[in-house]
Write an enzyme that holds these catalytic residues in place. Structure first.
Site, PDB file in Angstrom:
ATOM      1  N   LYS A 174       0.899  -1.546  -0.049  1.00 19.90           N
ATOM      2  CA  LYS A 174       0.268  -0.183   0.040  1.00 19.90           C
ATOM      3  C   LYS A 174       0.659   1.164   0.089  1.00 19.90           C
ATOM      4  O   LYS A 174       1.454   1.448   1.046  1.00 19.90           O
ATOM      5  CB  LYS A 174      -0.944   0.032   1.417  1.00 19.90           C
ATOM      6  CG  LYS A 174      -1.813   1.404   0.784  1.00 19.90           C
ATOM      7  CD  LYS A 174      -2.785   1.546   2.191  1.00 19.90           C
ATOM      8  CE  LYS A 174      -1.930   2.858   2.025  1.00 19.90           C
ATOM      9  NZ  LYS A 174      -2.454   4.018   1.733  1.00 19.90           N
ATOM     10  N   GLY A 227       6.006   5.355   8.246  1.00 23.49           N
ATOM     11  CA  GLY A 227       5.641   6.315   8.131  1.00 23.49           C
ATOM     12  C   GLY A 227       5.428   6.146   9.745  1.00 23.49           C
ATOM     13  O   GLY A 227       6.367   6.495  10.544  1.00 23.49           O
ATOM     14  N   SER A 228       4.529   7.765  10.125  1.00 22.38           N
ATOM     15  CA  SER A 228       5.392   8.315  11.169  1.00 22.38           C
ATOM     16  C   SER A 228       4.141   7.350  13.020  1.00 22.38           C
ATOM     17  O   SER A 228       3.274   6.176  12.298  1.00 22.38           O
ATOM     18  CB  SER A 228       3.366   9.218  11.237  1.00 22.38           C
ATOM     19  OG  SER A 228       1.935   8.525  11.464  1.00 22.38           O
ATOM     20  N   THR A 229       4.504   7.582  13.893  1.00 18.37           N
ATOM     21  CA  THR A 229       4.444   6.798  14.597  1.00 18.37           C
ATOM     22  C   THR A 229       3.481   6.413  14.839  1.00 18.37           C
ATOM     23  O   THR A 229       3.078   5.725  15.731  1.00 18.37           O
ATOM     24  CB  THR A 229       5.661   7.830  15.913  1.00 18.37           C
ATOM     25  OG1 THR A 229       7.092   7.839  15.373  1.00 18.37           O
ATOM     26  CG2 THR A 229       5.511   7.213  17.261  1.00 18.37           C
ATOM     27  N   ILE A 231       1.060   6.909  13.660  1.00 16.75           N
ATOM     28  CA  ILE A 231       0.017   5.403  12.763  1.00 16.75           C
ATOM     29  C   ILE A 231       0.375   4.671  13.405  1.00 16.75           C
ATOM     30  O   ILE A 231       0.296   3.139  12.844  1.00 16.75           O
ATOM     31  CB  ILE A 231       0.225   5.651  10.686  1.00 16.75           C
ATOM     32  CG1 ILE A 231      -0.593   7.055  10.788  1.00 16.75           C
ATOM     33  CG2 ILE A 231      -0.554   4.677  10.333  1.00 16.75           C
ATOM     34  CD1 ILE A 231      -2.400   7.102  11.149  1.00 16.75           C
ATOM     35  N   GLY A 232       2.121   3.546  13.287  1.00 15.59           N
ATOM     36  CA  GLY A 232       2.705   3.263  14.260  1.00 15.59           C
ATOM     37  C   GLY A 232       1.941   2.031  14.672  1.00 15.59           C
ATOM     38  O   GLY A 232       2.310   1.094  15.001  1.00 15.59           O
ATOM     39  N   GLU A 249       8.703   1.388  11.104  1.00 17.26           N
ATOM     40  CA  GLU A 249      10.535   2.603  11.031  1.00 17.26           C
ATOM     41  C   GLU A 249       9.165   4.075  10.591  1.00 17.26           C
ATOM     42  O   GLU A 249       9.233   3.841   9.802  1.00 17.26           O
ATOM     43  CB  GLU A 249      10.786   2.061   9.960  1.00 17.26           C
ATOM     44  CG  GLU A 249      11.013   0.776   9.527  1.00 17.26           C
ATOM     45  CD  GLU A 249      12.717   0.226  10.034  1.00 17.26           C
ATOM     46  OE1 GLU A 249      13.047   1.618  11.254  1.00 17.26           O
ATOM     47  OE2 GLU A 249      12.977  -0.440   9.751  1.00 17.26           O
ATOM     48  N   GLU A 380       9.711  15.964  15.897  1.00 19.55           N
ATOM     49  CA  GLU A 380      10.052  16.158  13.609  1.00 19.55           C
ATOM     50  C   GLU A 380       8.882  17.129  13.221  1.00 19.55           C
ATOM     51  O   GLU A 380       7.895  16.670  13.164  1.00 19.55           O
ATOM     52  CB  GLU A 380       9.659  14.155  13.550  1.00 19.55           C
ATOM     53  CG  GLU A 380       9.982  14.018  12.011  1.00 19.55           C
ATOM     54  CD  GLU A 380       9.983  12.453  11.894  1.00 19.55           C
ATOM     55  OE1 GLU A 380       8.157  11.921  12.119  1.00 19.55           O
ATOM     56  OE2 GLU A 380      10.610  12.106  11.442  1.00 19.55           O
TER      57      GLU A 380
HETATM   58  P1  NAP Z   1       1.710   8.324   7.389  1.00 14.83           P
HETATM   59  O1  NAP Z   1       0.803   9.708   7.516  1.00 14.83           O
HETATM   60  O2  NAP Z   1       2.018   7.061   8.559  1.00 14.83           O
HETATM   61  O3  NAP Z   1       1.315   7.299   6.557  1.00 14.83           O
HETATM   62  C1  NAP Z   1       2.941   6.606   6.046  1.00 14.83           C
HETATM   63  C2  NAP Z   1       1.609   4.990   4.927  1.00 14.83           C
HETATM   64  O4  NAP Z   1       0.739   4.705   6.493  1.00 14.83           O
HETATM   65  C3  NAP Z   1       0.865   5.613   4.237  1.00 14.83           C
HETATM   66  O5  NAP Z   1       0.881   4.597   3.233  1.00 14.83           O
HETATM   67  C4  NAP Z   1      -0.538   5.901   4.478  1.00 14.83           C
HETATM   68  O6  NAP Z   1      -1.940   6.179   3.743  1.00 14.83           O
HETATM   69  C5  NAP Z   1      -0.454   5.098   5.575  1.00 14.83           C
HETATM   70  N1  NAP Z   1      -1.628   5.090   7.030  1.00 14.83           N
HETATM   71  C6  NAP Z   1      -2.301   6.250   6.886  1.00 14.83           C
HETATM   72  N2  NAP Z   1      -3.363   6.265   8.415  1.00 14.83           N
HETATM   73  C7  NAP Z   1      -3.424   4.868   7.676  1.00 14.83           C
HETATM   74  C8  NAP Z   1      -3.965   3.585   9.005  1.00 14.83           C
HETATM   75  N3  NAP Z   1      -4.995   4.651  10.227  1.00 14.83           N
HETATM   76  N4  NAP Z   1      -3.872   2.614   8.813  1.00 14.83           N
HETATM   77  C9  NAP Z   1      -2.539   2.293   7.779  1.00 14.83           C
HETATM   78  N5  NAP Z   1      -1.893   2.938   6.782  1.00 14.83           N
HETATM   79  C10 NAP Z   1      -2.523   4.307   6.960  1.00 14.83           C
HETATM   80  O7  NAP Z   1       3.302   9.119   6.836  1.00 14.83           O
HETATM   81  P2  NAP Z   1       3.898   9.629   6.174  1.00 14.83           P
HETATM   82  O8  NAP Z   1       3.558  11.551   7.010  1.00 14.83           O
HETATM   83  O9  NAP Z   1       3.650   9.426   4.408  1.00 14.83           O
HETATM   84  O10 NAP Z   1       5.251   9.577   5.976  1.00 14.83           O
HETATM   85  C11 NAP Z   1       5.554  10.738   6.799  1.00 14.83           C
HETATM   86  C12 NAP Z   1       6.256   9.831   7.664  1.00 14.83           C
HETATM   87  O11 NAP Z   1       7.526   8.497   7.839  1.00 14.83           O
HETATM   88  C13 NAP Z   1       7.701  10.517   9.121  1.00 14.83           C
HETATM   89  O12 NAP Z   1       7.119  10.257  10.522  1.00 14.83           O
HETATM   90  C14 NAP Z   1       8.792  10.447   8.923  1.00 14.83           C
HETATM   91  O13 NAP Z   1       9.576  10.059  10.081  1.00 14.83           O
HETATM   92  C15 NAP Z   1       8.565   7.738   8.680  1.00 14.83           C
HETATM   93  N6  NAP Z   1       9.239   7.819   8.001  1.00 14.83           N
HETATM   94  C16 NAP Z   1       9.811   7.299   8.424  1.00 14.83           C
HETATM   95  C17 NAP Z   1      11.129   6.274   7.763  1.00 14.83           C
HETATM   96  C18 NAP Z   1      11.703   4.585   9.140  1.00 14.83           C
HETATM   97  O14 NAP Z   1      12.863   4.233   8.015  1.00 14.83           O
HETATM   98  N7  NAP Z   1      12.080   5.240  10.187  1.00 14.83           N
HETATM   99  C19 NAP Z   1      10.763   6.089   6.736  1.00 14.83           C
HETATM  100  C20 NAP Z   1      10.839   6.954   6.447  1.00 14.83           C
HETATM  101  C21 NAP Z   1       9.350   8.262   6.523  1.00 14.83           C
HETATM  102  P3  NAP Z   1      -2.020   7.496   3.184  1.00 14.83           P
HETATM  103  O15 NAP Z   1      -0.881   8.641   2.667  1.00 14.83           O
HETATM  104  O16 NAP Z   1      -2.934   7.133   2.534  1.00 14.83           O
HETATM  105  O17 NAP Z   1      -2.875   8.250   4.552  1.00 14.83           O
END
Ligand code: NAP
Length: 476
Positions: A174, A227-229, A231-232, A249, A380
């Site tokens: 996804k 993704g974000s903490t 949602i994780g 991650e 962050e």
């Molecule tokens: P995000 O909002 O958490 O989204 C990440 C993914 O999760 C997207 O595909 C998103 O889909 C999906 N998602 C959203 N709500 C969900 C739910 N309820 N259930 C399951 N999946 C859901 O994060 P982002 O804004 O895309 O990315 C930025 C974050 O990622 C930052 O915090 C960054 O630090 C982190 N990140 C971490 C790493 C690592 O390796 N540690 C690497 C890169 C990024 P939609 O787009 O459709 O909402």
């Protein structure tokens, strides 16, 4: 350019069950350029079930050498289409084209590495006390869900899909709603390379609408999320109900520590790109810089001079180092941090404004006089903003470094070997580089301590995370 704008299920593009579509905006121009199908819960159901059929129908039991050959073929397809992948990434998230080309290559490298790893990853024989014959097996799990963000869409999709497939699982991928195109291209190219239909499904769709259905689907055995903490945490809570495997991650607030004995001139010249690359939208961004007081002023001067030389502009231009932020919302979120910093009296040494009227651009911004309780120091930002502070004492500096709830990455600059070893051990992060800003190596484990995550991507550690460990005892 031919844009992939449908779900990719069972080896073919198809519309979503409801026909729903999402408009993509080019962040560099603010213009809509594509409409992409958006999966709903019914599509999740269909994709997971067909992935399960593909798993039971052959992928699970395919001889390792055959899996290896298919993954090498996928890597070749990705290399042949490297430019197309890079251009899609540039369009959808405003990634500078030179970075996008490198990241397309990184994706291919993941498939090459895990193709080779298939025949080198196995169990052990164990000399158990009671005699007999005891051995372990690494077995595939079944269907795994890989949920990826928009900041490095293609490489992260590859560094999850490649080890998951290599280990013998089927994948439902996804992508983020802002960046579905390169994930869809990956599905299409992998299938063209010989990956059987259903083994890799790609489901663009809003996380808020399909996330729960995907994570809680009984046939999904593992969720690998970046993704974000927030949602994780939600995914982990949902997965706990069925004790599903998860790897997470998440966010970061990485330190960059510069001692006076280091080649601090090199550190100052290279550090701006350790936080401003990808316009700061990087979980490993070194957004907190700790500089030993003896070199603080000349370091800041040199850091700012290097920042002023960065080329901010059109992502299509080979010379561009910083493109726009990914969306108007992302820029507004970063600007709210800057407003908070202004309100608290932080000093803006450079940046802080919008460099041009069109596109979601923001200047790289260097802050001094940032307090330990300020949002810019604690949270962050995910934008081109750095705070630099002086330190006098190693122990106090390490307490401040480790006061963050995050622990993903970081850099340490020193020419004193024992200090390098001592501080490397003391920093609470999953990844650390000494006299360098490099964080990601396909061959090495990548992931975080504390609220930066759980489990590891990349290296052989990723294969462990995509397999179950079975012990078999045979009596004599
Ligand atoms: P995000 O909002 O958490 O989204 C990440 C993914 O999760 C997207 O595909 C998103 O889909 C999906 N998602 C959203 N709500 C969900 C739910 N309820 N259930 C399951 N999946 C859901 O994060 P982002 O804004 O895309 O990315 C930025 C974050 O990622 C930052 O915090 C960054 O630090 C982190 N990140 C971490 C790493 C690592 O390796 N540690 C690497 C890169 C990024 P939609 O787009 O459709 O909402």
């Amino acid at each position: 350019m031919n844009l992939p704008t449908h779900l990719f299920v069972d080896g073919a593009f198809r519309a979503s069950a409801t026909g729903r579509r999402v408009t993509l905006i080019n962040p560099a121009t603010e213009e809509a350029f594509a409409e992409v199908a958006s999966a709903e819960v019914a599509d999740v159901q269909a994709a997971v079930e067909s992935a399960q059929r593909a798993w039971e129908g052959g992928w699970r039991d395919l001889a390792p050498g055959k899996r290896e050959a298919v993954l090498h073929a996928v890597a070749r397809q990705l290399r042949e289409h490297q430019e197309e992948i890079a251009q899609l990434e540039r369009l959808q998230i405003g990634k500078p084209i030179s970075d996008a080309r490198d990241e397309a290559g990184l994706g291919a490298r993941c498939f090459e590495y895990y193709a080779g790893a298939v025949t080198k990853f196995g169990g052990q024989t164990l000399p158990v006390a009671r005699g007999g014959f005891d051995f372990t097996l690494r077995q595939p799990m079944g269907v795994v869900a890989c949920i990826v963000p928009w900041n490095f869409p293609f490489p992260i999709a590859c560094w999850k899909a490649a080890p998951a497939l290599a280990a013998g699982n089927c994948v439902v991928l996804k992508p983020a709603s802002l960046s579905p195109l390169t994930a869809l291209k990956l599905g299409e190219l992998a299938c063209a390379a010989g990956l059987p239909p259903g083994v890799l499904q790609v489901l663009p769709g809003r996380g808020g609408a399909i996330g729960d259905a995907l994570v809680t689907h009984p046939l999904v055995r593992k969720v690998s999320f970046t993704g974000s903490t927030d949602i994780g945490r939600r995914i982990m809570e949902l997965a706990a109900r069925d004790l599903k495997r998860v790897s997470l991650e998440l966010g970061g607030k990485s330190p960059n520590i510069v001692f006076a004995d280091a080649d601090w001139q090199r550190a100052a010249d290279t550090s701006p790109m350790s936080v401003f690359a990808n316009t700061g939208q990087d979980c490993c961004a070194r957004s907190r810089v700790f500089v030993e007081r003896a070199i603080f002023e000349p370091f800041v001067e040199r850091f700012v001079a290097a920042t002023r030389k960065l080329v901010v502009g059109d992502p299509a231009d080979d010379q561009t180092q910083l493109g726009p932020l990914v969306s108007a919302e992302q820029r507004a979120s970063v600007e709210a941090f800057l407003a908070d910093a202004r309100g608290r009296g932080s000093r803006f040494v450079c940046g802080g404004g919008r460099p041009q009227p069109r596109g979601f651009y923001l200047e790289p911004t260097v802050l001094l006089d940032v307090g330990a309780d300020d949002r810019c120091w604690r949270e962050e930002i995910f934008g081109p903003v750095v705070a630099i502070v002086p330190f006098d004492d190693e122990a106090a500096m390490l307490r401040a470094v480790n006061a963050s709830p995050y622990g993903l990455s970081g850099s340490l600059w020193t020419n004193n070997l024992s200090r390098a070893l001592r501080v490397s051990r003391a920093v609470q992060s999953g990844v650390l580089s000494v006299n360098s800003h490099s964080s990601v190596h396909v061959e090495a484990p990548f992931g975080g301590f504390k609220q930066s995550g759980l489990g590891r991507d990349l290296g052989m550690a990723a294969l462990e995370g995509f397999t179950e460990l079975k012990n078999v005892y045979v009596a004599e």
